[in-house]
Design an enzyme around this catalytic site. Structure first.
Site, PDB file in Angstrom:
ATOM      1  N   GLY A  46       0.861  -1.178   0.000  1.00  0.00           N
ATOM      2  CA  GLY A  46       0.000   0.000   0.000  1.00  0.00           C
ATOM      3  C   GLY A  46       0.893   1.222   0.000  1.00  0.00           C
ATOM      4  O   GLY A  46       1.812   1.312  -0.809  1.00  0.00           O
ATOM      5  N   SER A  48       3.358   3.304   2.534  1.00  0.00           N
ATOM      6  CA  SER A  48       3.967   3.180   3.861  1.00  0.00           C
ATOM      7  C   SER A  48       3.790   4.437   4.715  1.00  0.00           C
ATOM      8  O   SER A  48       3.637   4.342   5.932  1.00  0.00           O
ATOM      9  CB  SER A  48       5.450   2.817   3.739  1.00  0.00           C
ATOM     10  OG  SER A  48       6.134   3.770   2.961  1.00  0.00           O
ATOM     11  N   CYS A  78       6.204  -5.217   0.385  1.00  0.00           N
ATOM     12  CA  CYS A  78       6.281  -3.898  -0.236  1.00  0.00           C
ATOM     13  C   CYS A  78       6.212  -2.779   0.818  1.00  0.00           C
ATOM     14  O   CYS A  78       7.166  -2.584   1.544  1.00  0.00           O
ATOM     15  CB  CYS A  78       5.211  -3.788  -1.309  1.00  0.00           C
ATOM     16  SG  CYS A  78       5.635  -2.646  -2.595  1.00  0.00           S
ATOM     17  N   ARG A 105      12.901   3.381  -1.151  1.00  0.00           N
ATOM     18  CA  ARG A 105      11.505   3.392  -1.631  1.00  0.00           C
ATOM     19  C   ARG A 105      11.434   3.723  -3.111  1.00  0.00           C
ATOM     20  O   ARG A 105      12.291   4.427  -3.630  1.00  0.00           O
ATOM     21  CB  ARG A 105      10.704   4.476  -0.895  1.00  0.00           C
ATOM     22  CG  ARG A 105      10.441   4.194   0.552  1.00  0.00           C
ATOM     23  CD  ARG A 105       9.634   5.329   1.167  1.00  0.00           C
ATOM     24  NE  ARG A 105       8.283   5.410   0.612  1.00  0.00           N
ATOM     25  CZ  ARG A 105       7.456   6.417   0.843  1.00  0.00           C
ATOM     26  NH1 ARG A 105       7.831   7.434   1.586  1.00  0.00           N
ATOM     27  NH2 ARG A 105       6.247   6.416   0.319  1.00  0.00           N
ATOM     28  N   ILE A 131       5.166  -3.406  -7.693  1.00  0.00           N
ATOM     29  CA  ILE A 131       4.306  -2.234  -7.899  1.00  0.00           C
ATOM     30  C   ILE A 131       4.892  -1.063  -7.114  1.00  0.00           C
ATOM     31  O   ILE A 131       4.819  -1.025  -5.891  1.00  0.00           O
ATOM     32  CB  ILE A 131       2.865  -2.512  -7.433  1.00  0.00           C
ATOM     33  CG1 ILE A 131       2.299  -3.746  -8.147  1.00  0.00           C
ATOM     34  CG2 ILE A 131       1.980  -1.292  -7.695  1.00  0.00           C
ATOM     35  CD1 ILE A 131       1.009  -4.274  -7.550  1.00  0.00           C
ATOM     36  N   ARG A 132       5.493  -0.127  -7.818  1.00  0.00           N
ATOM     37  CA  ARG A 132       6.186   1.015  -7.171  1.00  0.00           C
ATOM     38  C   ARG A 132       6.953   0.502  -5.940  1.00  0.00           C
ATOM     39  O   ARG A 132       6.818   0.998  -4.827  1.00  0.00           O
ATOM     40  CB  ARG A 132       5.210   2.123  -6.805  1.00  0.00           C
ATOM     41  CG  ARG A 132       4.569   2.687  -8.084  1.00  0.00           C
ATOM     42  CD  ARG A 132       4.020   4.090  -8.033  1.00  0.00           C
ATOM     43  NE  ARG A 132       4.714   5.077  -7.250  1.00  0.00           N
ATOM     44  CZ  ARG A 132       5.791   5.752  -7.655  1.00  0.00           C
ATOM     45  NH1 ARG A 132       6.332   5.519  -8.827  1.00  0.00           N
ATOM     46  NH2 ARG A 132       6.326   6.664  -6.886  1.00  0.00           N
ATOM     47  N   HIS A 167       4.793  -8.543  -4.653  1.00  0.00           N
ATOM     48  CA  HIS A 167       3.461  -8.868  -4.109  1.00  0.00           C
ATOM     49  C   HIS A 167       3.085 -10.314  -4.422  1.00  0.00           C
ATOM     50  O   HIS A 167       2.388 -10.554  -5.416  1.00  0.00           O
ATOM     51  CB  HIS A 167       2.413  -7.948  -4.747  1.00  0.00           C
ATOM     52  CG  HIS A 167       2.423  -6.553  -4.229  1.00  0.00           C
ATOM     53  ND1 HIS A 167       1.619  -6.121  -3.206  1.00  0.00           N
ATOM     54  CD2 HIS A 167       3.160  -5.485  -4.587  1.00  0.00           C
ATOM     55  CE1 HIS A 167       1.846  -4.854  -2.958  1.00  0.00           C
ATOM     56  NE2 HIS A 167       2.772  -4.430  -3.782  1.00  0.00           N
ATOM     57  N   GLU A 169       0.874 -12.066  -3.102  1.00  0.00           N
ATOM     58  CA  GLU A 169      -0.563 -12.314  -2.891  1.00  0.00           C
ATOM     59  C   GLU A 169      -1.386 -12.101  -4.166  1.00  0.00           C
ATOM     60  O   GLU A 169      -2.540 -12.487  -4.207  1.00  0.00           O
ATOM     61  CB  GLU A 169      -1.091 -11.448  -1.737  1.00  0.00           C
ATOM     62  CG  GLU A 169      -1.308  -9.974  -2.029  1.00  0.00           C
ATOM     63  CD  GLU A 169      -0.038  -9.137  -2.071  1.00  0.00           C
ATOM     64  OE1 GLU A 169       1.069  -9.697  -1.997  1.00  0.00           O
ATOM     65  OE2 GLU A 169      -0.164  -7.898  -2.211  1.00  0.00           O
TER      66      GLU A 169
HETATM   67  N1  GLN Z   1       5.634   2.896  -2.957  1.00  0.00           N
HETATM   68  C1  GLN Z   1       4.976   2.459  -1.762  1.00  0.00           C
HETATM   69  C2  GLN Z   1       5.608   3.057  -0.520  1.00  0.00           C
HETATM   70  O1  GLN Z   1       6.614   3.675  -0.582  1.00  0.00           O
HETATM   71  C3  GLN Z   1       5.008   0.939  -1.666  1.00  0.00           C
HETATM   72  C4  GLN Z   1       4.273   0.335  -2.842  1.00  0.00           C
HETATM   73  C5  GLN Z   1       3.548  -0.950  -2.535  1.00  0.00           C
HETATM   74  O2  GLN Z   1       3.342  -1.331  -1.375  1.00  0.00           O
HETATM   75  N2  GLN Z   1       3.127  -1.608  -3.581  1.00  0.00           N
HETATM   76  O3  GLN Z   1       5.075   2.919   0.546  1.00  0.00           O
END
Ligand code: GLN
Length: 189
Positions: A46, A48, A78, A105, A131-132, A167, A169
């Site tokens: 998500g 952080s 993540c 990050r 994902i990012r 991820h 999941e």
């Molecule tokens: N970019 C988000 C962060 O810095 C982490 C991305 C993710 O949990 N998919 O918190």
């Protein structure tokens, strides 16, 4: 096995679905009362910064940190990995900070913010969805590296703490969740 999944923000439903399919009983954790009787805890992906703020606002920060330091098995994906990192190279914030790793990050830049690949996790080739995502720049002594993608550490374990930058999941491989449930089982025994 009773597994708490932090459900303040982010991708917690997918973890619950996968853990339930593997026979675990899941509890959505939103308040201190939800922590009763847990055998393990998942910190989902998500954002952080948002999750860190919500951990403090709900009063969960201190009991979660104490539980993890006392040996509660925890699995961070993540953003969850970022919450567990002792240091974040490109961010002054610290969250639970229980694991001796340094994280960067949003480490893959704008174009490569999200990508999919296959790589080894603890000796098994699995699909990995980023994902990012962060990656782990440095691990301390006692941290076992479980996956490396393009020379970057993307999964690691230190005692009761397991983290992945990707991820698991949202893929059809249950390897990482099975690995985590084995940690929980071993801790219970
Ligand atoms: N970019 C988000 C962060 O810095 C982490 C991305 C993710 O949990 N998919 O918190």
């Amino acid at each position: 096995m009773r597994i708490g999944v932090l459900a303040l923000q982010g991708a917690f439903i997918e973890h619950i679905q996968m853990l339930t399919s593997l026979g675990a009983e899941c509890v959505e954790v939103r308040s201190i009362a939800d922590l009763n009787g847990l055998d393990g805890l998942v910190l989902p992906g998500g954002e952080s910064t948002a999750q860190g703020k919500l951990l403090r606002a709900t009063g969960l920060w201190a009991p979660l940190r104490e539980g993890i330091l006392a040996g509660l098995p925890v699995f961070g994906t993540c953003a969850g990995l970022i919450l567990l990192s002792a240091t974040i190279a490109n961010d002054d914030r610290r969250h639970l900070a229980t694991m001796d790793i340094e994280t960067e990050r949003n480490a893959y830049g704008r174009q490569l913010g999200s990508f999919f690949t296959y790589a080894d996790f603890a000796g098994e080739r699995i699909p990995m969805s980023f994902i990012r995502a962060p990656y782990i720049r440095r691990v301390g002594q006692g941290v076992e590296v479980l996956s490396v993608v393009d020379g970057r550490i993307v999964a690691a374990r230190q005692c009761n703490m397991l983290v992945t930058a990707f991820h698991p999941e949202i893929t059809d491989s249950t390897a990482v969740h099975r690995y985590f449930l084995d940690m929980v089982k071993a801790n219970k025994a």
